[in-house]
Design a protein around this motif. Structure first.
Motif, PDB file in Angstrom:
ATOM      1  N   VAL A 157      15.584  -8.187   4.500  1.00 43.87           N
ATOM      2  CA  VAL A 157      15.960  -7.486   3.793  1.00 43.87           C
ATOM      3  C   VAL A 157      14.753  -7.713   2.579  1.00 43.87           C
ATOM      4  CG1 VAL A 157      17.702  -6.841   1.091  1.00 43.87           C
ATOM      5  CG2 VAL A 157      17.895  -7.060   3.460  1.00 43.87           C
ATOM      6  N   PRO A 158      14.085  -8.591   2.538  1.00 42.89           N
ATOM      7  CA  PRO A 158      12.771  -8.506   2.058  1.00 42.89           C
ATOM      8  C   PRO A 158      11.972  -7.573   2.393  1.00 42.89           C
ATOM      9  CG  PRO A 158      13.609 -10.311   1.777  1.00 42.89           C
ATOM     10  CD  PRO A 158      14.402  -9.936   3.023  1.00 42.89           C
ATOM     11  N   SER A 159      11.879  -7.986   3.391  1.00 39.66           N
ATOM     12  CA  SER A 159      10.162  -7.296   4.110  1.00 39.66           C
ATOM     13  C   SER A 159      10.828  -6.070   4.115  1.00 39.66           C
ATOM     14  CB  SER A 159      10.835  -7.246   6.298  1.00 39.66           C
ATOM     15  OG  SER A 159       9.926  -8.755   5.989  1.00 39.66           O
ATOM     16  N   PHE A 160      12.494  -4.992   4.544  1.00 38.76           N
ATOM     17  CA  PHE A 160      12.711  -4.030   3.989  1.00 38.76           C
ATOM     18  C   PHE A 160      12.226  -3.178   2.600  1.00 38.76           C
ATOM     19  CE2 PHE A 160      15.573  -4.642   7.472  1.00 38.76           C
ATOM     20  CZ  PHE A 160      14.711  -4.668   8.223  1.00 38.76           C
ATOM     21  N   ILE A 161      12.693  -3.952   1.646  1.00 36.24           N
ATOM     22  CA  ILE A 161      12.185  -3.115  -0.237  1.00 36.24           C
ATOM     23  C   ILE A 161      10.820  -3.108  -0.496  1.00 36.24           C
ATOM     24  CG2 ILE A 161      12.485  -4.334  -2.431  1.00 36.24           C
ATOM     25  CD1 ILE A 161      15.164  -5.461  -1.304  1.00 36.24           C
ATOM     26  N   LEU A 162      10.148  -4.827   0.543  1.00 37.54           N
ATOM     27  CA  LEU A 162       8.623  -4.672   0.504  1.00 37.54           C
ATOM     28  C   LEU A 162       8.204  -2.999   0.808  1.00 37.54           C
ATOM     29  CD1 LEU A 162       7.619  -8.656   0.792  1.00 37.54           C
ATOM     30  CD2 LEU A 162       7.385  -6.610  -1.947  1.00 37.54           C
TER      31      LEU A 162
ATOM     32  N   ALA B 184       1.691  -4.677   2.173  1.00 37.00           N
ATOM     33  CA  ALA B 184       1.611  -5.389   3.566  1.00 37.00           C
ATOM     34  C   ALA B 184       1.348  -6.854   4.251  1.00 37.00           C
ATOM     35  CB  ALA B 184       0.383  -3.460   4.073  1.00 37.00           C
ATOM     36  N   PHE B 185       0.191  -7.337   3.841  1.00 35.02           N
ATOM     37  CA  PHE B 185       0.549  -8.383   4.105  1.00 35.02           C
ATOM     38  C   PHE B 185       1.282  -9.043   3.727  1.00 35.02           C
ATOM     39  CE2 PHE B 185      -1.238 -12.930   3.305  1.00 35.02           C
ATOM     40  CZ  PHE B 185      -1.668 -13.451   4.722  1.00 35.02           C
ATOM     41  N   VAL B 186       2.018  -9.238   2.578  1.00 32.59           N
ATOM     42  CA  VAL B 186       2.940  -9.766   2.111  1.00 32.59           C
ATOM     43  C   VAL B 186       4.551  -9.318   2.875  1.00 32.59           C
ATOM     44  CG1 VAL B 186       4.725 -10.357   0.362  1.00 32.59           C
ATOM     45  CG2 VAL B 186       2.383 -10.320  -0.182  1.00 32.59           C
ATOM     46  N   THR B 187       4.684  -8.234   3.490  1.00 30.38           N
ATOM     47  CA  THR B 187       5.821  -7.607   3.971  1.00 30.38           C
ATOM     48  C   THR B 187       5.467  -8.099   5.319  1.00 30.38           C
ATOM     49  OG1 THR B 187       5.518  -5.446   2.952  1.00 30.38           O
ATOM     50  CG2 THR B 187       6.898  -5.704   5.153  1.00 30.38           C
TER      51      THR B 187
ATOM     52  N   GLN C 107      -7.495   6.407  -6.431  1.00 27.97           N
ATOM     53  CA  GLN C 107      -7.033   5.878  -4.391  1.00 27.97           C
ATOM     54  C   GLN C 107      -7.063   4.590  -4.306  1.00 27.97           C
ATOM     55  OE1 GLN C 107      -8.530   8.332  -1.641  1.00 27.97           O
ATOM     56  NE2 GLN C 107      -6.612  10.018  -1.874  1.00 27.97           N
ATOM     57  N   ILE C 108      -8.515   3.730  -5.138  1.00 28.64           N
ATOM     58  CA  ILE C 108      -8.847   2.349  -4.516  1.00 28.64           C
ATOM     59  C   ILE C 108      -7.915   1.662  -5.304  1.00 28.64           C
ATOM     60  CG2 ILE C 108     -10.153   2.816  -7.180  1.00 28.64           C
ATOM     61  CD1 ILE C 108     -11.081   1.688  -3.648  1.00 28.64           C
ATOM     62  N   CYS C 109      -7.808   1.895  -6.352  1.00 22.24           N
ATOM     63  CA  CYS C 109      -6.365   1.330  -7.792  1.00 22.24           C
ATOM     64  C   CYS C 109      -5.328   1.260  -6.367  1.00 22.24           C
ATOM     65  CB  CYS C 109      -5.910   1.900  -8.701  1.00 22.24           C
ATOM     66  SG  CYS C 109      -7.514   1.633  -9.930  1.00 22.24           S
ATOM     67  N   ILE C 110      -4.784   2.136  -5.627  1.00 14.86           N
ATOM     68  CA  ILE C 110      -3.792   2.205  -4.865  1.00 14.86           C
ATOM     69  C   ILE C 110      -3.685   1.199  -3.415  1.00 14.86           C
ATOM     70  CG2 ILE C 110      -1.786   3.024  -3.626  1.00 14.86           C
ATOM     71  CD1 ILE C 110      -1.703   3.223  -6.892  1.00 14.86           C
ATOM     72  N   VAL C 111      -4.589   1.613  -2.725  1.00 15.96           N
ATOM     73  CA  VAL C 111      -5.288   1.143  -2.005  1.00 15.96           C
ATOM     74  C   VAL C 111      -5.031  -1.026  -1.577  1.00 15.96           C
ATOM     75  CG1 VAL C 111      -7.620   0.179  -0.059  1.00 15.96           C
ATOM     76  CG2 VAL C 111      -6.677   2.591  -0.862  1.00 15.96           C
ATOM     77  N   ILE C 112      -6.011  -1.358  -3.070  1.00 20.43           N
ATOM     78  CA  ILE C 112      -5.482  -3.120  -2.168  1.00 20.43           C
ATOM     79  C   ILE C 112      -4.410  -3.457  -3.094  1.00 20.43           C
ATOM     80  CG2 ILE C 112      -6.166  -4.845  -4.144  1.00 20.43           C
ATOM     81  CD1 ILE C 112      -8.999  -2.845  -4.706  1.00 20.43           C
ATOM     82  N   PRO C 113      -3.972  -2.737  -4.038  1.00 20.37           N
ATOM     83  CA  PRO C 113      -1.694  -3.336  -4.161  1.00 20.37           C
ATOM     84  C   PRO C 113      -0.968  -3.240  -2.563  1.00 20.37           C
ATOM     85  CG  PRO C 113      -2.377  -2.266  -5.854  1.00 20.37           C
ATOM     86  CD  PRO C 113      -3.610  -2.162  -4.810  1.00 20.37           C
ATOM     87  N   THR C 114      -1.504  -2.007  -2.062  1.00 19.81           N
ATOM     88  CA  THR C 114      -1.199  -1.444  -0.313  1.00 19.81           C
ATOM     89  C   THR C 114      -1.182  -2.101   0.157  1.00 19.81           C
ATOM     90  OG1 THR C 114      -0.901   0.867  -1.652  1.00 19.81           O
ATOM     91  CG2 THR C 114      -0.520   0.345   0.635  1.00 19.81           C
TER      92      THR C 114
ATOM     93  N   VAL D 120       8.904  -0.335  -1.073  1.00 22.47           N
ATOM     94  CA  VAL D 120       7.535   0.009  -2.087  1.00 22.47           C
ATOM     95  C   VAL D 120       5.918   0.043  -1.816  1.00 22.47           C
ATOM     96  CG1 VAL D 120       6.235  -1.445  -3.899  1.00 22.47           C
ATOM     97  CG2 VAL D 120       8.835  -1.454  -3.098  1.00 22.47           C
ATOM     98  N   MET D 121       5.498  -0.143  -0.836  1.00 18.65           N
ATOM     99  CA  MET D 121       4.474   0.134  -0.190  1.00 18.65           C
ATOM    100  C   MET D 121       4.620   1.006   0.233  1.00 18.65           C
ATOM    101  SD  MET D 121       2.848  -1.418   3.043  1.00 18.65           S
ATOM    102  CE  MET D 121       3.821  -1.246   4.324  1.00 18.65           C
ATOM    103  N   PHE D 122       5.633   2.060   0.911  1.00 14.69           N
ATOM    104  CA  PHE D 122       5.256   3.262   0.802  1.00 14.69           C
ATOM    105  C   PHE D 122       5.608   4.386  -0.102  1.00 14.69           C
ATOM    106  CE2 PHE D 122       7.208   2.476   5.443  1.00 14.69           C
ATOM    107  CZ  PHE D 122       5.558   2.895   5.994  1.00 14.69           C
ATOM    108  N   GLY D 123       5.973   4.353  -1.219  1.00 10.82           N
ATOM    109  CA  GLY D 123       6.426   4.279  -2.569  1.00 10.82           C
ATOM    110  C   GLY D 123       4.641   4.423  -3.117  1.00 10.82           C
ATOM    111  N   LEU D 124       3.672   3.066  -2.707  1.00 11.09           N
ATOM    112  CA  LEU D 124       2.923   3.793  -3.423  1.00 11.09           C
ATOM    113  C   LEU D 124       1.666   4.043  -2.392  1.00 11.09           C
ATOM    114  CD1 LEU D 124       2.537  -0.348  -4.383  1.00 11.09           C
ATOM    115  CD2 LEU D 124       2.298   1.275  -6.111  1.00 11.09           C
ATOM    116  N   ALA D 125       1.612   4.681  -1.747  1.00  9.79           N
ATOM    117  CA  ALA D 125       1.103   4.976  -0.487  1.00  9.79           C
ATOM    118  C   ALA D 125       1.322   7.085  -0.584  1.00  9.79           C
ATOM    119  CB  ALA D 125       1.194   4.703   0.642  1.00  9.79           C
ATOM    120  N   ILE D 126       1.991   6.780  -0.924  1.00 13.99           N
ATOM    121  CA  ILE D 126       2.641   8.206  -1.006  1.00 13.99           C
ATOM    122  C   ILE D 126       1.830   8.388  -2.734  1.00 13.99           C
ATOM    123  CG2 ILE D 126       4.582  10.008  -1.571  1.00 13.99           C
ATOM    124  CD1 ILE D 126       6.120   8.766   0.512  1.00 13.99           C
ATOM    125  N   PHE D 127       2.167   7.913  -3.952  1.00 12.28           N
ATOM    126  CA  PHE D 127       1.770   8.139  -4.889  1.00 12.28           C
ATOM    127  C   PHE D 127      -0.166   7.988  -4.383  1.00 12.28           C
ATOM    128  CE2 PHE D 127       0.374   5.683  -9.043  1.00 12.28           C
ATOM    129  CZ  PHE D 127       0.622   7.503  -9.617  1.00 12.28           C
ATOM    130  N   GLY D 128      -0.149   7.542  -4.357  1.00 11.35           N
ATOM    131  CA  GLY D 128      -2.119   7.812  -4.173  1.00 11.35           C
ATOM    132  C   GLY D 128      -2.074   8.643  -3.309  1.00 11.35           C
TER     133      GLY D 128
END
Length: 184
Positions: free
Chosen positions: A54-59, A88-91, A77-84, A62-70
């Motif tokens: 479940v934590p992986s699915f939630i993350l 991805a690593f934490v997921t 885009q550079i501000c979105i790439v680093i958090p994404t 969120v990661m896909f949401g950030l990618a779509i937003f970017g």
């Protein structure tokens, strides 16, 4: 040749197969006593694996949401790439941890005892066991969803110091119960 013909007629008996299998498992289960045979091994139901994920699915969401937003707002885009990338690593780490944690929890029926192991990676590990001659009762508790998907909690009541052994998200209760009663 004649020796090949004789070899093809030989049949290995069931008890011998258990002994062969137990030699293979001795390296993996170093807590097996001399003469103790592994009768049945069971992991949790696949629903428990999803629960760990479940934590992986939630993350991941969120990661896909950030990618779509970017992708929609190109100037940041550079501000979105680093958090994404960090998400991805934490997921990936949550997914690996959940997978290892799922495969570390099991219940085993041997010809002498029932053993339940719980291991949380980097946190703790414990094993609870009950000798077969001290098992007084074996129950199975489930919910509506558990009846539908064939899982529940197996509760083994003993007369030993271990008291009660509970293994949640048990699957194939009939096989476990049958193996325990047959070995007793």
């Amino acid at each position: 040749s004649e020796s090949d013909n004789i070899a093809s007629k030989l049949v290995v008996r069931t008890k011998r197969r258990q002994v062969i299998a137990s030699k293979e498992h001795r390296k993996k289960y170093d807590w097996l006593q001399p003469g103790e045979l592994l009768v049945l091994f069971s992991r949790r139901h696949w629903i428990a694996y999803l629960r760990k994920g479940v934590p992986s699915f939630i993350l991941l969401a969120v990661m896909f949401g950030l990618a779509i937003f970017g992708a929609v707002i190109p100037c940041i885009q550079i501000c979105i790439v680093i958090p994404t990338a960090l998400l991805a690593f934490v997921t990936l780490m949550f997914f690996i941890w959940g997978t290892i944690d799922y495969f570390n929890d099991w219940v085993v029926v041997t010809n002498r005892r029932v053993v339940h192991q719980e291991k949380v990676l980097f946190v703790n590990e414990w094993r609870k066991e009950a000798p077969l001659e001290q098992i007084q009762n074996v129950n199975f508790e489930t919910t509506f969803l558990g009846r539908w998907l064939n899982y529940g909690t197996m509760v083994i009541e003993t007369a030993s110091t271990s008291g009660v052994i509970a293994f949640d998200f048990t699957t194939h209760f009939d096989k476990l119960y049958g193996a325990i009663t047959e070995q007793r």
